[in-house]
Design an enzyme around this catalytic site. Structure first.
Site, short mmCIF file in Angstrom:
data_model
loop_
_atom_site.label_atom_id
_atom_site.label_comp_id
_atom_site.label_asym_id
_atom_site.label_seq_id
_atom_site.Cartn_x
_atom_site.Cartn_y
_atom_site.Cartn_z
N ILE A 92 28.94 -47.61 -111.47
CA ILE A 92 27.65 -47.95 -111.28
C ILE A 92 27.58 -49.27 -110.80
O ILE A 92 28.33 -50.30 -111.03
CB ILE A 92 27.03 -48.02 -112.80
CG1 ILE A 92 26.73 -46.65 -113.28
CG2 ILE A 92 25.60 -48.60 -112.79
CD1 ILE A 92 26.44 -46.42 -114.86
N LEU A 93 26.51 -49.63 -109.90
CA LEU A 93 26.77 -50.69 -109.07
C LEU A 93 25.60 -51.82 -109.55
O LEU A 93 24.45 -51.27 -109.85
CB LEU A 93 26.49 -50.67 -107.63
CG LEU A 93 27.48 -49.59 -106.88
CD1 LEU A 93 26.87 -49.02 -105.64
CD2 LEU A 93 28.78 -50.30 -106.87
N HIS A 109 22.54 -36.74 -105.22
CA HIS A 109 22.68 -36.56 -106.87
C HIS A 109 22.44 -35.32 -107.10
O HIS A 109 21.48 -34.42 -106.53
CB HIS A 109 21.57 -37.51 -107.59
CG HIS A 109 21.68 -37.22 -109.00
ND1 HIS A 109 22.99 -38.01 -109.79
CD2 HIS A 109 21.04 -36.50 -110.02
CE1 HIS A 109 22.67 -37.38 -111.04
NE2 HIS A 109 21.73 -36.87 -111.35
N ASP A 145 20.23 -43.69 -110.05
CA ASP A 145 19.81 -42.32 -109.69
C ASP A 145 18.25 -42.08 -109.72
O ASP A 145 17.53 -41.22 -110.00
CB ASP A 145 20.38 -41.16 -110.64
CG ASP A 145 21.95 -41.06 -110.55
OD1 ASP A 145 22.32 -41.19 -109.63
OD2 ASP A 145 22.39 -40.60 -111.72
C1 GRF Z 1 28.54 -33.97 -105.61
O1 GRF Z 1 28.08 -33.16 -106.26
C2 GRF Z 1 27.58 -35.17 -105.76
O2 GRF Z 1 26.27 -34.97 -105.68
C3 GRF Z 1 27.87 -35.87 -107.03
O3 GRF Z 1 29.29 -35.78 -107.19
C4 GRF Z 1 29.97 -34.98 -106.34
C5 GRF Z 1 30.70 -35.16 -105.41
O4 GRF Z 1 31.48 -34.20 -104.78
N1 GRF Z 1 27.38 -37.24 -107.06
P1 GRF Z 1 32.29 -34.72 -103.47
O5 GRF Z 1 33.29 -35.74 -103.67
O6 GRF Z 1 31.26 -35.13 -102.32
O7 GRF Z 1 32.96 -33.50 -102.99
#
Ligand code: GRF
Length: 208
Positions: A92-93, A109, A145
């Site tokens: 979290i930033l 997300h 998010d």
């Molecule tokens: C994805 O489902 C993304 O939406 C979520 O974490 C996952 C990351 O997957 N925030 P990757 O590292 O891009 O394969």
């Protein structure tokens, strides 16, 4: 050429999809660095193999969130990016950090925001009996998010789905909508109007 920095924490499959599409479709852009908050982020190897600069800013090496944000901000600034792409970046930033990159930081997300921000989205969608789920690409604001939505994908939730099968179905769409959203950004085709993002050519911002 727009300069893109991608932040990852793990496997980086979304990062890989963006790097590939950037090269294949000759975007007026270049992924100049991939930065992880963990040395063991699997996606780093892909970036190195492609000759993309990599860096690790380990959150555990910093005493406070502010110190981590400062170190991360410095690593990002060193690349002079036009766009920062959070791709499975699991930290979290802080609000100050987010403000610095206002309007030029995207996140993906794996839910239909504003439903299910935070963790365990697929488990929560299943528990709620949702009949559809999906993914959301949005501009990052200080609110976790949340932020203006660039593009969403929708998939059915099927009888017998578990977290893994639903995650896999959603992820396949992430690999389509995230490169699309980044391409629109680097081609200057996104306009933020308050909390609404418009694709200036009227291209569909929903994948189904
Ligand atoms: C994805 O489902 C993304 O939406 C979520 O974490 C996952 C990351 O997957 N925030 P990757 O590292 O891009 O394969």
């Amino acid at each position: 050429m727009k300069r893109i920095v991608i932040l990852i924490s793990g496997r980086g499959s979304n990062m890989q999809a963006i790097v590939r599409r950037c090269a294949q479709d000759a975007w007026p852009a270049q992924v100049v660095a991939v930065i992880a908050n963990r040395h063991d982020a699997a996606g780093l190897a892909f970036a190195r193999d492609r000759g993309i600069a990599t860096a690790v800013v380990d959150h555990r090496a910093h005493a406070s969130r502010e110190a981590f944000d400062d170190a991360l901000g410095a690593a990002i600034d060193a690349q002079r990016p036009d766009l920062i792409v959070l791709a499975g970046f699991m930290r979290i930033l802080g609000a100050a950090f987010v403000r610095r990159f206002d309007g030029r930081m995207l996140n993906i997300h794996p839910s239909l925001l504003p439903a299910f921000p935070g963790l365990h989205t697929h488990r929560r969608a299943l528990a709620a009996g949702c009949k559809v789920s999906g993914a959301t690409v949005h501009f990052v604001t200080a609110d976790l998010d949340h932020g203006p939505i660039v593009m969403q994908s929708v998939v059915p939730v099927l009888p017998g789905d578990d977290e893994d099968t639903l995650a896999e179905r959603v992820l396949a769409t992430e690999h389509r909508i995230y490169p699309q959203a980044v391409e629109w950004f680097v081609r200057g085709l996104l306009r933020i109007e308050g909390s609404i993002v418009r694709q200036t050519e009227g291209a569909p911002q929903l994948l189904r």
